[in-house]
Design an enzyme around this catalytic site. Structure first.
Site, short mmCIF file in Angstrom:
data_model
loop_
_atom_site.label_atom_id
_atom_site.label_comp_id
_atom_site.label_asym_id
_atom_site.label_seq_id
_atom_site.Cartn_x
_atom_site.Cartn_y
_atom_site.Cartn_z
N ALA B 240 44.81 14.79 50.57
CA ALA B 240 43.52 15.42 50.01
C ALA B 240 43.27 16.06 51.12
CB ALA B 240 42.46 14.77 49.57
N HIS B 241 42.35 16.92 51.64
CA HIS B 241 41.73 17.63 52.75
C HIS B 241 41.59 16.53 53.60
CE1 HIS B 241 37.30 18.17 51.14
NE2 HIS B 241 38.34 17.62 50.82
N ASN B 242 42.11 17.35 54.90
CA ASN B 242 41.67 17.00 56.55
C ASN B 242 42.87 15.45 56.18
OD1 ASN B 242 40.15 19.09 56.25
ND2 ASN B 242 37.90 17.95 55.09
#
Lengths: 347, 347, 347
Positions: B240-242
Site C-alpha cells: 500500500a501507499h507510503n
C-alpha cells in the site's frame, strides 16, 4: 448493453403495457429484480414476486391477469420460456470474435495453427507456437515462444503466457491471468543476498481446465507445474512452482498453493485457503475457506478447517469453547480460590 | 514447446532406444518424471528411480546397463551432464526479444534510452521517460509519463507502470504487475461519502528488486513507497501507499502490507500474511504464512505466527491446547461438580 | 521523473544553497524525507525535522535562519506554500491523455460517444459500446461488446471489461482490473466432472465507484453483480457473481466476497477479509482485517473480528485467554491433582 422497453417488446414480438422509454441494462430473476432490469414470470408459483419485484419490465404470458397493481411495465408474450431464452441470448452475447486473424496481431515465425481460429487485435504470438483448431485468442493476449495450445481453447483479453506452456483442449483462461512466470526461488549467499534460481521448467494445463481472471501459475523449476484435466480454478489464485493439482478439483478465489505441493483429484479448496509447500494433499479433501494447511497427514475425503487446519468438526467444537474462554478463566480462578479455602479449613 | 524423441536424440547426438514419435513437452527430474517429459540419470545413486519414473524419455550414459525392464525410451549419450545442460537450455529459452525498438511500439516525446534496449510490440512509453542500457520491455507494457528505468531491467508483458515511478538497475517485473497506482485514501464527509485524496507521491524500486506477476504497489500520498535493494516480492502481493520495505527481504505470494508501514531488512514474510497500517516491523523478522500482524513491538529476528501474530512457539503451544478445549471444558465442569460435592459434605 | 536541484530552483524561482547537480525523484514530507527527494519547511513547528531530515533538498522561506548545520541543500523562496503547490503539481502529473481517439485504437461498429473523450493506443472497443462525455480510456484497455460507460469515467491501462458491463459516471478503474468475467459456477455430473454454468448476467457499477488495480468483479449468473454509488474497492479484491455491495462502503485490499452475498451501505471491510456466500451483511458493519464472516446475523454497525468472525471485543477477550492456554492447562491439571489428594484424605 442498453435497450429500451419498446425495443425489447419488438424483439420479443410481444405487447407492451407501460413506458416504452424505460432503459433496460440486462435480465434479472424475479425474486431479485432490480431497477434497470427485465425479469419474467415463467411459472404461477412465483406470482407473488410479480407484485414486489423492483425490475423495470416484467414478461408475462398473454393470459396473465394480475390480482392487484403491478409496478413494472409488462410485456405480454405467447411463450414466456421462449422469450426468456431470446432475452438471455440477447444480453448474454459474449462477443466472441469470429474466426480470422486480426491484421493488428503479431504472429511470429513458424507459428502453426488449425482451422477456424480467431486471433484478436494487439495480440502477440511469439515464434514456434502451435494453436489447435477452433481456438479463440481475444485481443491483447501474449503467447510466449514455443507454447502449445490445444483445440477449442478460449483465452480472454490480457492473458499473458510465458514460453513453453502447454494448454490442453477446451481450456478457458480469463483476462489478465498469467501462466508460466518464474517461481519464487532464490538462493541466499553468505550475506543474505538472494541470487535468482533459474526456472527452466514449464506449465501444463490438461484438457477442460478453467483459470480465473488475474490468477497466476508459476512454471516448474526444472520440471512442470501441472493442472490435471477438468480442474477449475477461480480468480486471483496463486499456484506456485512445481505444484500438481489433480483431476476435477475446484479451487476458489484467492487461494494459494505453495511450491512443490500436490493436491489430489475431486478436491474442493475454499477461498483464501493457504496450503504450505512440499505437502501431498489427498483426493476428495474439502478445505474450508481461509484455512491454513500445514500438513498432508489427513486422508482421502478429510474435511478441514482452521489455522493450522484440523478436522472441520474438531475446529468448530474448539472454537465454541474459545468463545467462552474469558468465562472459563473466571471459573478456573474461582475453583482455585475455593480449593485454597478448603485447604485452609483442612489444616 | 514440443519435440519428439527422435528430434531430441538428434539434438543430443545420442542413440535412441524406443519410440521416436513420442512427444516431449519439457524436462523433469528423475524422481518426479511425468509422461510427456524427458529426464536424466546423472548419478548412479538415483538408478532406482530409472525403473519407476513415468517420464517418456530417459537420458543415460552409453555404458548404462539396466538391471531390469525400463519403461521410458532411452537416449544414450557420451556425457549425461552435457546433454542435461543442452536440454535445459533448449526448453528453458525464455524468449527474450533481441535488442531493438518495435515499430509497433509507441514512444513519447523526450524519451531517452541507453544502448541495446528492447521494446516489444504494442508497448506504450509516455513522454519524458528514461530507460537505461540493456533493459528489455516486452510487448504490451505501459510506462507512464516521467518514469526512470535503470539498466538491465526486465519488464514482462502486460506490466503497467504509473507516472514518475523510479526503477533501479537489474529489477525484474513480471506480467500484469501494476506499479504506482493511487493509494486507497479517502476522506469521508459529514454524510459518510468518500472524497478521493490525491496521490502525488511515487514508487521507488531500488536495484535488484524482483516483483511477481499481478502484484500491486501503490504510490505514496505525498512522498514515496520504497522497495529497497535486493528485495524479492512474489505474485499477487499488495504493497500500500507510503510503505517502505527494507533490503534483501522476501515477501511470499498474496501477502499484504497496509499503508505507511515499514518492514525491515533481511525479513521473511510468508504467503497471505497481513501487516496492518502504520507499523514498524524490525529487521530479520520471520512471519509465518497467513499471520496477521497488528503491532510492531516484536524486536529484530522475532518469529511470529497467529492472528493477531504472537511469537511462533507461543502460538503453537496455545494452539495445541486450543485443540483440547472441548475436553478441558469437560474437565473443568467435572472439577466444579466434585468441589460442589465436597463442600456439601463439608457442611 | 528526475530533475536536478538547479532545475528545481529555477522552477521555483528561488535561491539555491548547495549542490545544483543533486538528483531529485519526487517530493517527501519533512518528517520522512529520504535521499533523492525534496521536502519543505512550511511551518516553524516542524523546524526540528529540518536538522534531521535525509531529504536531498529542503525548501525554506527567504528569512529562515538555521540554528545549526543543515544537511540538505536549501532552496530559499518567497512563499513556501506556493512553492510546495508548484512542486506537488510538477511531480504529481498523472499523464492523463488529452482528448482524442488514438489512430492506434480499434473502435467497433455502432460505438457512440460524447465529447472530449480520450482513447489511448492499442485500446479495443467492441461494437455497440457507448461512452459518455469527458471519459478517458488509457492505452491497452479492452471494452467488450455492448458496454455502457458513463461520463467522466477514467479507465487506466490494461483494464479488461467483459460484454454488457454498465459503468456509472465518474467511476475510476485502475490498471489490470477485470470486470464482468464469468462467475465460478459449475454443476458436477454423476462422475464429479464439472459442467460450466453459463453466465448471462452482467456487472453494474453505479456512480463514483473506484476499483483498485488487479481487482476482479464477476458478472451475475442471470442477473447483475452490483456495486452501488460511492463505494470504493481497493486492489486485488475478489467480488463474486451476484454480489451486491451497498452505497459508500469501503473494501480494503485482497478482501473477497463470495457468490450471492450482499454487503450493506457505509460498511468498512478490512484487508484480506473473506465473506462466505449467500449472506446478507448489514449496513455500517466494520470487519477487522483477515476476518472470516460465516453468518449475516450481526446487526447494523456491528464490529467483527476473528475466524469465524464474532464481535470485535469478544474475539480480543478470548484471544487474551488463548495466549494463556498452556498456563491454564497446567493450572487445571494442578487443581485435579489437589482435588484427588483431598478426596484421598477424605476417605
Amino acid at each position: 448493453m442498453v435497450i429500451n422497453a419498446a425495443q425489447l417488446c419488438e424483439l420479443l414480438q410481444g405487447e407492451l403495457i407501460g413506458d416504452g422509454e424505460e432503459k433496460i441494462y440486462g435480465p434479472s430473476q424475479i425474486d431479485a429484480g432490480l431497477p434497470g432490469t427485465v425479469t419474467f414470470l415463467a411459472h404461477p408459483k412465483y406470482e407473488d414476486f410479480a407484485y414486489t419485484t423492483e425490475a423495470s419490465v416484467l414478461i408475462v404470458s398473454r393470459d396473465f391477469q394480475p390480482k392487484t397493481a403491478i409496478k413494472p411495465s409488462l410485456i405480454r408474450v405467447d411463450n414466456v420460456y421462449g422469450a426468456m431464452m431470446t432475452l438471455l441470448e440477447t444480453f448474454g452475447k459474449n462477443g466472441v470474435p469470429p474466426p480470422g486473424i486480426s491484421e493488428l496481431a503479431v504472429i511470429g515465425e513458424q507459428v502453426r495453427h488449425g482451422e477456424n481460429i480467431a486471433i484478436g487485435a494487439y495480440t502477440v504470438i511469439e515464434k514456434e507456437v502451435s494453436i489447435g483448431e477452433g481456438s479463440v485468442l481475444f485481443p491483447q493476449v501474449y503467447i510466449g515462444h514455443g507454447c502449445q495450445i490445444g483445440k477449442d481453447v478460449r483465452i480472454y483479453p490480457g492473458v499473458k503466457i510465458y514460453p513453453n506452456t502447454v494448454i490442453g483442449d477446451r481450456c478457458i483462461i480469463h483476462s489478465n491471468a498469467v501462466i508460466g512466470c518464474d517461481g519464487f526461488g532464490y538462493k541466499p549467499d553468505e550475506n543474505g543476498h538472494y541470487a535468482k534460481i533459474s526456472h527452466v521448467g514449464f506449465v501444463m494445463l490438461e484438457e477442460d481446465v478453467e483459470i480465473g481472471a488475474n490468477t497466476v501459475i508459476d512454471r516448474g523449476t526444472i520440471s512442470m507445474t501441472r493442472i490435471r484435466k477438468g480442474t477449475k480454478i477461480d480468480n486471483l489464485v496463486q499456484i506456485a512452482h512445481n505444484v500438481t493439482i489433480g483431476e476435477h478439483t475446484v479451487i476458489a478465489a484467492q487461494a494459494g498453493i505453495a511450491g512443490s505441493s500436490s493436491v489430489g483429484s475431486f478436491a474442493r479448496i475454499g477461498g483464501q485457503v493457504g496450503i504450505a509447500g512440499h505437502l501431498k494433499i489427498a483426493d476428495r479433501v474439502e478445505i474450508q475457506a481461509q484455512s491454513g494447511v500445514h500438513t498432508g497427514k489427513f486422508g482421502e475425503g478429510a474435511k478441514l478447517f482452521g489455522y493450522p487446519a484440523i478436522p472441520y468438526g474438531d475446529y468448530l467444537k474448539s472454537y465454541i469453547i474459545f468463545k467462552q474462554l474469558p468465562e472459563m478463566a473466571h471459573r478456573l480462578r474461582a475453583l482455585e480460590r475455593e480449593l485454597e479455602e478448603i485447604k485452609k479449613k483442612g489444616t
